[in-house]
Design an enzyme around this catalytic site. Structure first.
Site, mmCIF file in Angstrom:
data_model
loop_
_atom_site.group_PDB
_atom_site.id
_atom_site.type_symbol
_atom_site.label_atom_id
_atom_site.label_comp_id
_atom_site.label_asym_id
_atom_site.label_seq_id
_atom_site.Cartn_x
_atom_site.Cartn_y
_atom_site.Cartn_z
ATOM 1 N N HIS A 1 -27.964 6.561 6.588
ATOM 2 C CA HIS A 1 -27.075 5.411 6.412
ATOM 3 C C HIS A 1 -27.041 4.653 7.731
ATOM 4 O O HIS A 1 -26.594 5.191 8.742
ATOM 5 C CB HIS A 1 -25.663 5.878 6.041
ATOM 6 N N ASP B 1 -28.763 6.775 -0.095
ATOM 7 C CA ASP B 1 -27.766 6.490 0.934
ATOM 8 C C ASP B 1 -26.682 7.578 0.931
ATOM 9 O O ASP B 1 -26.001 7.801 -0.072
ATOM 10 C CB ASP B 1 -27.138 5.122 0.655
ATOM 11 N N SER C 1 -23.843 -1.365 6.871
ATOM 12 C CA SER C 1 -22.818 -0.810 5.992
ATOM 13 C C SER C 1 -21.889 -1.928 5.500
ATOM 14 O O SER C 1 -22.357 -2.903 4.914
ATOM 15 C CB SER C 1 -22.064 0.303 6.722
#
Length: 390
Positions: free
Chosen positions: A318, A251, A155
């Site tokens: 994610h 995502d 991330s």
């Protein structure tokens, strides 16, 4: 994970020497990391993971962040469980289980890239200094003897892994293998459901507030503005070090916080789709297929390099390297029968080239889709990272 085995919890190590260089978390506390030493054949191999956890783009959101583990070491977990790519068990992490594995805590708000200080608000923007202090401390603690190394992150940490990849490579002799993996770091400069560029506007605040521009590659900022150079899509093709992009084509963080925010979707047309991909209608799926195509077009040039690798699956997820169920297991996601851990390992050790792109949703039946049972607060402003969701 085999039942009955104790999970691995790794203690927090603060970096006292960071104070001398002004490498502070947002509140002025010391930065830190979690290190589990390697053993056996991996005793001189190093895997460094940069923690993710969103960003803050204005004084208000940074003040909120300051009083959390993503802004202060006072709130950091004193013991952190290592799973997925950080696991010490060969049946959970076959290629890296016995390496020195480090998770550097994320306590700035700009992907370890900021440089500044707001005296009135008492906010330190010292991400770049934290990165340098952590590297210096790890080198003193044995990383300078590494015979191979891997930088990774998820991330916001994936963004950091991309931007710091060449700097990480420069720490080591040219004779040793050094590569980077960015998990869920391909945040796109995409147009949202209202026709606006929500994430570009947000990143502009991050870059300007936290003084990020000076730490972005000049090969990008010489022809694009700094905000655009914060986006990995404008940087990945100029990274010199071998880089692996692990990403989902859909995502869920970007769906909720960039493409279909409450501001862009005030009547809640996208609400059900955001919470559960099975509830997306035909028009919404088409919008998301266009987003996927944008992702694939961006990585096409990047993937031409034989040194680089990609694994882009068609899941609503994610961060897939930190979670054990997606990293390596009997039912982990695959593309053409090859899982994520095997793909990353094959690429890192040059066992094979890995350029895996999944077929469009909903063809992949191996996905572990993230489905939210009820609405959650915005991840950016609350500093809640979706990667920690079950």
């Amino acid at each position: 994970m085999t039942l009955g085995r104790s999970p691995l919890f790794v203690p927090l190590t603060l970096i006292p020497a960071a104070a001398a260089s002004g490498a502070f978390c947002m509140d002025g506390s010391l930065p830190g990391y979690h290190l589990h030493r390697g053993f056996g054949s991996g005793a001189d191999s190093w895997l460094v993971q940069l923690e993710g956890g969103g960003w803050c783009n204005d004084i208000q959101s940074c003040l909120y962040r300051k009083n959390s583990r993503h802004g202060s070491s006072y709130y950091m977990e004193k013991q952190l469980q290592f799973t997925g790519i950080l696991s010490d068990k060969p049946d959970e992490n076959p290629d890296f289980y016995n390496w020195n594995r480090v998770k550097i805590c994320y306590c700035d708000g700009a992907s370890f890239l900021g440089e500044g200080y707001d005296r009135a608000a008492g906010l330190f923007f010292r991400g770049q200094r934290i990165w340098l202090a952590a590297m210096e401390d790890l080198m003193l603690n044995g990383m300078r003897y590494a015979n191979q190394a891997l930088l990774t992150g998820c991330s916001a940490g994936g963004v950091a892994a991309i931007h710091h990849c060449d700097g990480f490579r420069a720490l080591f002799p040219g004779s040793i293998r050094v590569k980077c993996v960015a998990d869920a770091g391909m945040f796109l400069d995409a147009i949202d459901v209202a026709g606006r560029r929500t994430l570009r506007s947000f990143f502009r605040g991050v870059v300007n507030l936290q003084g990020v521009a000076r730490n972005l590659p000049q090969t990008c900022t010489s022809h694009l503005n700094p905000t655009l150079c914060f986006f990995p899509q404008n940087v990945v093709s100029i990274i010199q070090t071998p880089l692996f992009l692990l990403n989902t084509a859909y995502d869920v963080w970007q769906l909720k916080e960039s493409l279909a925010t409450e501001a862009a979707d005030p009547h809640g047309y996208w609400q059900d789709c955001k919470m559960d991909n099975a509830k997306c209608n035909t028009d919404q799926i088409q919008f998301l297929q266009d987003f996927r195509n944008q992702m694939l077009n961006i990585v096409e040039r990047f993937s031409l390099s034989k040194e680089n690798g990609i694994f882009i699956n068609s899941c609503f997820a994610h961060c897939q390297s930190e979670r054990q169920d997606t990293w390596f297991g009997s039912k982990s996601p695959t593309i053409r029968d090859k899982g994520i851990a095997k793909s990353v390992g094959d690429w890192y050790f040059d066992r094979s080239r890995v350029k895996e792109t999944d077929c469009p949703y909903p063809c992949d039946k191996t996905c572990h889709h993230l489905v939210n049972k009820k609405k959650k607060p915005p991840l950016i402003l609350s500093n809640v990272s979706l990667q920690t969701s079950p």
